[in-house]
Scaffold this motif. Structure first.
Motif, PDB file in Angstrom:
ATOM      1  N   VAL A 119     -12.628   1.624   0.422  1.00 37.23           N
ATOM      2  CA  VAL A 119     -12.392   2.104  -0.944  1.00 37.23           C
ATOM      3  C   VAL A 119     -11.791   1.003  -1.813  1.00 37.23           C
ATOM      4  CG1 VAL A 119     -11.068   3.751  -2.343  1.00 37.23           C
ATOM      5  CG2 VAL A 119     -12.220   4.531  -0.264  1.00 37.23           C
ATOM      6  N   GLU A 120     -10.829   0.252  -1.273  1.00 40.37           N
ATOM      7  CA  GLU A 120     -10.257  -0.861  -2.042  1.00 40.37           C
ATOM      8  C   GLU A 120     -11.330  -1.868  -2.436  1.00 40.37           C
ATOM      9  OE1 GLU A 120      -5.668  -1.081  -0.366  1.00 40.37           O
ATOM     10  OE2 GLU A 120      -7.209  -2.278   0.620  1.00 40.37           O
ATOM     11  N   GLY A 121     -12.214  -2.187  -1.507  1.00 39.95           N
ATOM     12  CA  GLY A 121     -13.289  -3.131  -1.811  1.00 39.95           C
ATOM     13  C   GLY A 121     -14.224  -2.612  -2.886  1.00 39.95           C
ATOM     14  N   ILE A 122     -14.598  -1.334  -2.788  1.00 40.36           N
ATOM     15  CA  ILE A 122     -15.478  -0.728  -3.795  1.00 40.36           C
ATOM     16  C   ILE A 122     -14.823  -0.800  -5.171  1.00 40.36           C
ATOM     17  CG2 ILE A 122     -16.500   1.444  -4.579  1.00 40.36           C
ATOM     18  CD1 ILE A 122     -16.823   2.172  -1.561  1.00 40.36           C
ATOM     19  N   VAL A 123     -13.551  -0.454  -5.242  1.00 42.70           N
ATOM     20  CA  VAL A 123     -12.835  -0.447  -6.522  1.00 42.70           C
ATOM     21  C   VAL A 123     -12.722  -1.859  -7.095  1.00 42.70           C
ATOM     22  CG1 VAL A 123     -10.606   0.008  -7.617  1.00 42.70           C
ATOM     23  CG2 VAL A 123     -11.591   1.692  -6.051  1.00 42.70           C
ATOM     24  N   LEU A 124     -12.375  -2.840  -6.264  1.00 38.08           N
ATOM     25  CA  LEU A 124     -12.250  -4.210  -6.761  1.00 38.08           C
ATOM     26  C   LEU A 124     -13.571  -4.718  -7.337  1.00 38.08           C
ATOM     27  CD1 LEU A 124      -9.944  -5.755  -4.025  1.00 38.08           C
ATOM     28  CD2 LEU A 124      -9.356  -5.291  -6.419  1.00 38.08           C
ATOM     29  N   TYR A 125     -14.675  -4.415  -6.671  1.00 37.42           N
ATOM     30  CA  TYR A 125     -15.978  -4.807  -7.200  1.00 37.42           C
ATOM     31  C   TYR A 125     -16.280  -4.050  -8.491  1.00 37.42           C
ATOM     32  CZ  TYR A 125     -17.650  -7.834  -3.467  1.00 37.42           C
ATOM     33  OH  TYR A 125     -17.838  -8.891  -2.618  1.00 37.42           O
ATOM     34  N   ALA A 126     -16.025  -2.745  -8.512  1.00 33.18           N
ATOM     35  CA  ALA A 126     -16.307  -1.928  -9.700  1.00 33.18           C
ATOM     36  C   ALA A 126     -15.507  -2.402 -10.905  1.00 33.18           C
ATOM     37  CB  ALA A 126     -16.003  -0.459  -9.408  1.00 33.18           C
ATOM     38  N   ALA A 176     -17.647   3.102   6.513  1.00 36.29           N
ATOM     39  CA  ALA A 176     -16.515   2.289   6.973  1.00 36.29           C
ATOM     40  C   ALA A 176     -16.642   2.013   8.472  1.00 36.29           C
ATOM     41  CB  ALA A 176     -15.194   2.998   6.663  1.00 36.29           C
ATOM     42  N   GLU A 177     -16.998   3.032   9.223  1.00 34.33           N
ATOM     43  CA  GLU A 177     -17.189   2.868  10.672  1.00 34.33           C
ATOM     44  C   GLU A 177     -18.310   1.868  10.947  1.00 34.33           C
ATOM     45  OE1 GLU A 177     -16.668   3.332  14.718  1.00 34.33           O
ATOM     46  OE2 GLU A 177     -15.392   4.122  13.122  1.00 34.33           O
ATOM     47  N   TYR A 178     -19.401   1.965  10.198  1.00 32.72           N
ATOM     48  CA  TYR A 178     -20.524   1.045  10.363  1.00 32.72           C
ATOM     49  C   TYR A 178     -20.090  -0.407  10.149  1.00 32.72           C
ATOM     50  CZ  TYR A 178     -24.945  -1.305   9.312  1.00 32.72           C
ATOM     51  OH  TYR A 178     -26.000  -2.180   9.294  1.00 32.72           O
ATOM     52  N   HIS A 179     -19.216  -0.627   9.161  1.00 34.38           N
ATOM     53  CA  HIS A 179     -18.734  -1.976   8.858  1.00 34.38           C
ATOM     54  C   HIS A 179     -17.480  -2.342   9.652  1.00 34.38           C
ATOM     55  CE1 HIS A 179     -21.547  -3.071   5.738  1.00 34.38           C
ATOM     56  NE2 HIS A 179     -21.405  -1.892   5.181  1.00 34.38           N
ATOM     57  N   ASP A 180     -17.029  -1.423  10.508  1.00 40.69           N
ATOM     58  CA  ASP A 180     -15.858  -1.638  11.362  1.00 40.69           C
ATOM     59  C   ASP A 180     -14.613  -1.990  10.546  1.00 40.69           C
ATOM     60  OD1 ASP A 180     -14.595  -1.615  13.850  1.00 40.69           O
ATOM     61  OD2 ASP A 180     -14.895  -3.765  14.154  1.00 40.69           O
ATOM     62  N   SER A 217     -11.405   0.062   7.918  1.00 33.66           N
ATOM     63  CA  SER A 217     -10.788   1.360   7.634  1.00 33.66           C
ATOM     64  C   SER A 217     -11.376   1.944   6.346  1.00 33.66           C
ATOM     65  CB  SER A 217      -9.273   1.209   7.476  1.00 33.66           C
ATOM     66  OG  SER A 217      -8.962   0.565   6.253  1.00 33.66           O
ATOM     67  N   LEU A 218     -11.234   3.252   6.206  1.00 28.25           N
ATOM     68  CA  LEU A 218     -11.677   3.914   4.987  1.00 28.25           C
ATOM     69  C   LEU A 218     -10.939   3.346   3.779  1.00 28.25           C
ATOM     70  CD1 LEU A 218     -13.292   6.108   3.535  1.00 28.25           C
ATOM     71  CD2 LEU A 218     -11.465   7.720   4.138  1.00 28.25           C
ATOM     72  N   GLY A 219      -9.637   3.109   3.912  1.00 25.26           N
ATOM     73  CA  GLY A 219      -8.861   2.535   2.815  1.00 25.26           C
ATOM     74  C   GLY A 219      -9.365   1.169   2.400  1.00 25.26           C
ATOM     75  N   ASP A 220      -9.688   0.313   3.389  1.00 25.56           N
ATOM     76  CA  ASP A 220     -10.227  -1.017   3.077  1.00 25.56           C
ATOM     77  C   ASP A 220     -11.559  -0.908   2.342  1.00 25.56           C
ATOM     78  OD1 ASP A 220      -8.076  -2.342   4.177  1.00 25.56           O
ATOM     79  OD2 ASP A 220      -9.089  -2.819   6.063  1.00 25.56           O
ATOM     80  N   ARG A 277       0.839  -1.198   0.000  1.00 27.10           N
ATOM     81  CA  ARG A 277       0.000   0.000   0.000  1.00 27.10           C
ATOM     82  C   ARG A 277       0.871   1.243   0.000  1.00 27.10           C
ATOM     83  NH1 ARG A 277      -3.856  -3.028   3.769  1.00 27.10           N
ATOM     84  NH2 ARG A 277      -5.592  -3.475   2.388  1.00 27.10           N
ATOM     85  N   VAL A 278       0.336   2.320  -0.582  1.00 29.26           N
ATOM     86  CA  VAL A 278       1.034   3.601  -0.619  1.00 29.26           C
ATOM     87  C   VAL A 278       0.108   4.686  -0.092  1.00 29.26           C
ATOM     88  CG1 VAL A 278       2.531   2.979  -2.556  1.00 29.26           C
ATOM     89  CG2 VAL A 278       0.327   4.031  -3.014  1.00 29.26           C
ATOM     90  N   GLN A 279       0.692   5.695   0.495  1.00 30.69           N
ATOM     91  CA  GLN A 279      -0.071   6.852   0.969  1.00 30.69           C
ATOM     92  C   GLN A 279      -0.337   7.764  -0.218  1.00 30.69           C
ATOM     93  OE1 GLN A 279      -0.979   6.898   4.218  1.00 30.69           O
ATOM     94  NE2 GLN A 279      -2.271   8.649   3.772  1.00 30.69           N
ATOM     95  N   THR A 280      -1.535   8.347  -0.280  1.00 36.83           N
ATOM     96  CA  THR A 280      -1.882   9.216  -1.396  1.00 36.83           C
ATOM     97  C   THR A 280      -2.582  10.468  -0.893  1.00 36.83           C
ATOM     98  OG1 THR A 280      -3.079   9.349  -3.491  1.00 36.83           O
ATOM     99  CG2 THR A 280      -4.066   8.001  -1.789  1.00 36.83           C
ATOM    100  N   GLY A 281      -2.543  11.489  -1.681  1.00 34.96           N
ATOM    101  CA  GLY A 281      -3.204  12.745  -1.341  1.00 34.96           C
ATOM    102  C   GLY A 281      -4.504  12.888  -2.106  1.00 34.96           C
ATOM    103  N   LEU A 282      -5.328  11.885  -2.075  1.00 36.94           N
ATOM    104  CA  LEU A 282      -6.591  11.866  -2.802  1.00 36.94           C
ATOM    105  C   LEU A 282      -7.498  13.025  -2.384  1.00 36.94           C
ATOM    106  CD1 LEU A 282      -8.462  10.023  -4.623  1.00 36.94           C
ATOM    107  CD2 LEU A 282      -9.312   9.105  -2.475  1.00 36.94           C
TER     108      LEU A 282
END
Length: 86
Positions: free
Chosen positions: A39-46, A28-32, A34-37, A9-14
């Motif tokens: 976003v990664e999941g959304i992108v992999l599905y997309a 992300a909090e609701y699903h317990d 991280s925000l990064g996890d 993983r890399v840090q980004t200034g998104l």
């Protein structure tokens, strides 16, 4: 138990729309996770043309969009522009 996949993983200034970020952080909090996890999941599905969310999550997203005043939808995807600086 599912086998883990090691990644680098890399840090980004998104930069992202303010209310959208609030919805994503709350989801992300609701699903317990991280925000990064999230976003990664959304992108992999997309990338496979699938939705990352089931009906329960979609209902939660609708609630969070209402709470945070996010009215953007897919029709706005390529029309967003930065507000003029104050």
């Amino acid at each position: 138990m599912t086998e883990r996949v090691t990644v680098e993983r890399v840090q980004t200034g998104l930069r992202i729309e303010k209310r959208m970020l609030k919805v994503l952080k709350a989801l992300a909090e609701y699903h317990d996770i991280s925000l990064g996890d999230l976003v990664e999941g959304i992108v992999l599905y997309a990338f496979e043309g699938k939705s990352a969310f089931g009906e329960d999550s979609l209902a939660r997203i609708r609630d969070l969009k209402r709470i945070y005043g996010m009215q953007l939808d897919t029709g706005d995807a390529h029309r967003l522009q930065e507000a003029d600086p104050p």
